[in-house]
Scaffold this motif. Structure first.
Motif, mmCIF file in Angstrom:
data_model
loop_
_atom_site.group_PDB
_atom_site.id
_atom_site.type_symbol
_atom_site.label_atom_id
_atom_site.label_comp_id
_atom_site.label_asym_id
_atom_site.label_seq_id
_atom_site.Cartn_x
_atom_site.Cartn_y
_atom_site.Cartn_z
ATOM 1 N N LYS A 1 0.003 88.727 103.286
ATOM 2 C CA LYS A 1 1.002 87.751 103.959
ATOM 3 C C LYS A 1 0.086 86.547 104.920
ATOM 4 O O LYS A 1 0.705 85.562 104.988
ATOM 5 N N ALA B 1 0.269 88.106 91.415
ATOM 6 C CA ALA B 1 0.561 89.067 92.701
ATOM 7 C C ALA B 1 1.326 88.189 93.718
ATOM 8 O O ALA B 1 2.226 88.356 94.462
ATOM 9 N N GLU C 1 4.724 86.551 92.714
ATOM 10 C CA GLU C 1 5.784 87.418 92.511
ATOM 11 C C GLU C 1 6.039 88.432 94.090
ATOM 12 O O GLU C 1 7.200 88.712 94.403
ATOM 13 N N LYS C 2 4.859 88.546 94.828
ATOM 14 C CA LYS C 2 5.160 89.501 95.858
ATOM 15 C C LYS C 2 5.263 88.797 97.164
ATOM 16 O O LYS C 2 5.922 89.151 98.159
ATOM 17 N N TYR C 3 4.852 87.647 97.205
ATOM 18 C CA TYR C 3 4.908 86.805 98.472
ATOM 19 C C TYR C 3 5.520 85.466 98.178
ATOM 20 O O TYR C 3 5.492 84.735 99.243
#
Length: 368
Positions: A132, A154, A157-159
């Motif tokens: 983050k 990553a 998609e995640k952040y």
């Protein structure tokens, strides 16, 4: 200093094949009774230690299944495109991009996954352990190589990070990435596991393995020349059967797998065990031969996003990614070993790692 030299020695040994003595590896015995047809397959010199490939060749598993593999050592994809070789055993991104831009290729099996480490400059390591806090950071990578694509995927998609949120700075090799990170020219870098001690010796802080950010990600895949796989598909099925059987050897017969790698690398048992069996040493590398379409699809999408593959009219990945070769090979191995749970578990893994392939459920049952 001793730790640094030890790491550099391991790195050099990992990429050394004693070319003066051997330039190719033939997979059929001189007294072969089968007169098996051959496949000429290329491997990277830096991946010469892969236990599944070497066990399939040196233990005669490929020959038993009806094919004589001849392994050449070169690092380019051009011989595959031109048909000078029948298949390539390493690299994923080059195959994704080359096939995506129209060349007649077919990705069909796996060679490696995992094996990369993420580290940071010591002054920011505490902050960037959490992704983050990567916004506004500069990441060092080699362009069009798996870690770059896996990290980009990553972060997206995640952040929800876009190209404007993080900056990728590209380098020619892992040594240059480490040097730049140590100087503070970049905040974060990633390298192959063999450089772990070297990175730490330069003051870099290991913040994660790449599998922590993208569990079970795909790396090197195996790719066939399109014309060859159309004319001699059965040979690729036979080769893949040997890989599947070699994967069982790797997991159940450490002595035999180590013997095969020692014959290629000329290293001792300790070196081989560290490089193919120690998950902490190798950043949880895997040599599973499964094609893992799902993981490759994620990297394909990043290739399109970044324009490595024509954005306007990208060639669909299933047009040059063939999971049926592996599926047919595994079905045959299971049929030949009906009571063997290991191979049936491989089918379960195949289902969970390839079920994003179009019409998968119509073609492949959940269990055999």
């Amino acid at each position: 200093m001793k730790k640094f030299l030890k790491s550099m020695e391991m790195t050099v040994l990992t990429g050394t094949f004693l070319l003066a003595a051997v330039t190719s590896l033939a997979g059929c015995s001189k007294k072969a009774k089968s007169n098996a047809p051959s496949l000429r397959l290329a491997n990277d010199i830096t991946s010469n230690y892969t236990p599944i490939i070497n066990t399939a060749v040196l233990e005669g598993l490929a020959e038993k299944n009806g094919v004589c593999p001849i392994i050449d050592y070169n690092d380019g994809i051009e011989p595959l495109i031109t048909g000078k070789i029948d298949g390539r055993l390493t690299d994923l991104v080059a195959s994704l991009i080359t096939g995506g831009n129209g060349e007649d290729l077919a990705i069909f099996a796996g060679t490696m996954g995992g094996g990369h480490i993420v580290y940071a400059n010591k002054n920011v390591a505490g902050q960037v352990r959490d992704l983050k806090n990567w916004k506004g950071r500069t990441i060092g990578a080699r362009v069009k190589i798996t870690p770059q694509l896996v990290l980009a995927h990553a972060l997206k998609e995640k952040y929800g990070y876009s190209d404007e949120d993080v900056t990728f700075k590209f380098f020619d090799n892992d040594q240059a990435i480490m040097a730049a990170c140590a100087k503070g020219e970049i905040d974060i870098g990633t390298t192959y596991y063999a450089y772990k001690d070297t990175a730490e010796a330069q003051g870099l802080v290991i913040i994660a393995e790449l599998v922590d950010l993208a569990p079970d990600y795909a790396c090197c895949r195996q790719t066939a020349n399109g014309k060859k796989v159309k004319s001699d598909r059965n040979l690729f099925v036979a080769w893949t059967k040997g890989l599947i059987e070699a994967w069982k050897v790797y997991n159940t017969d450490e002595k035999t797998a180590i013997k095969a790698v020692k014959k290629i690398t000329k290293q001792d048992d300790t070196w081989v065990r560290q490089n193919i069996y120690d998950p902490e040493r190798t950043a949880h590398i895997t040599f599973n031969p499964d094609p893992f379409y799902n993981g490759c699809l994620a990297q394909y999408q990043i290739c399109v996003d970044k324009g490595y593959i024509n954005k306007e009219n990208p060639r669909p990945l299933p047009e040059y990614f063939d999971i049926s070769i592996y599926a047919d090979a595994l079905k045959e191995v299971i049929a030949e070993n009906a009571d063997d749970k290991f191979y049936k578990d491989m089918w379960t893994y195949f289902v969970s790692h390839n079920n994003e392939y179009p019409d998968f459920e119509k073609k492949y049952p959940a269990t055999l």
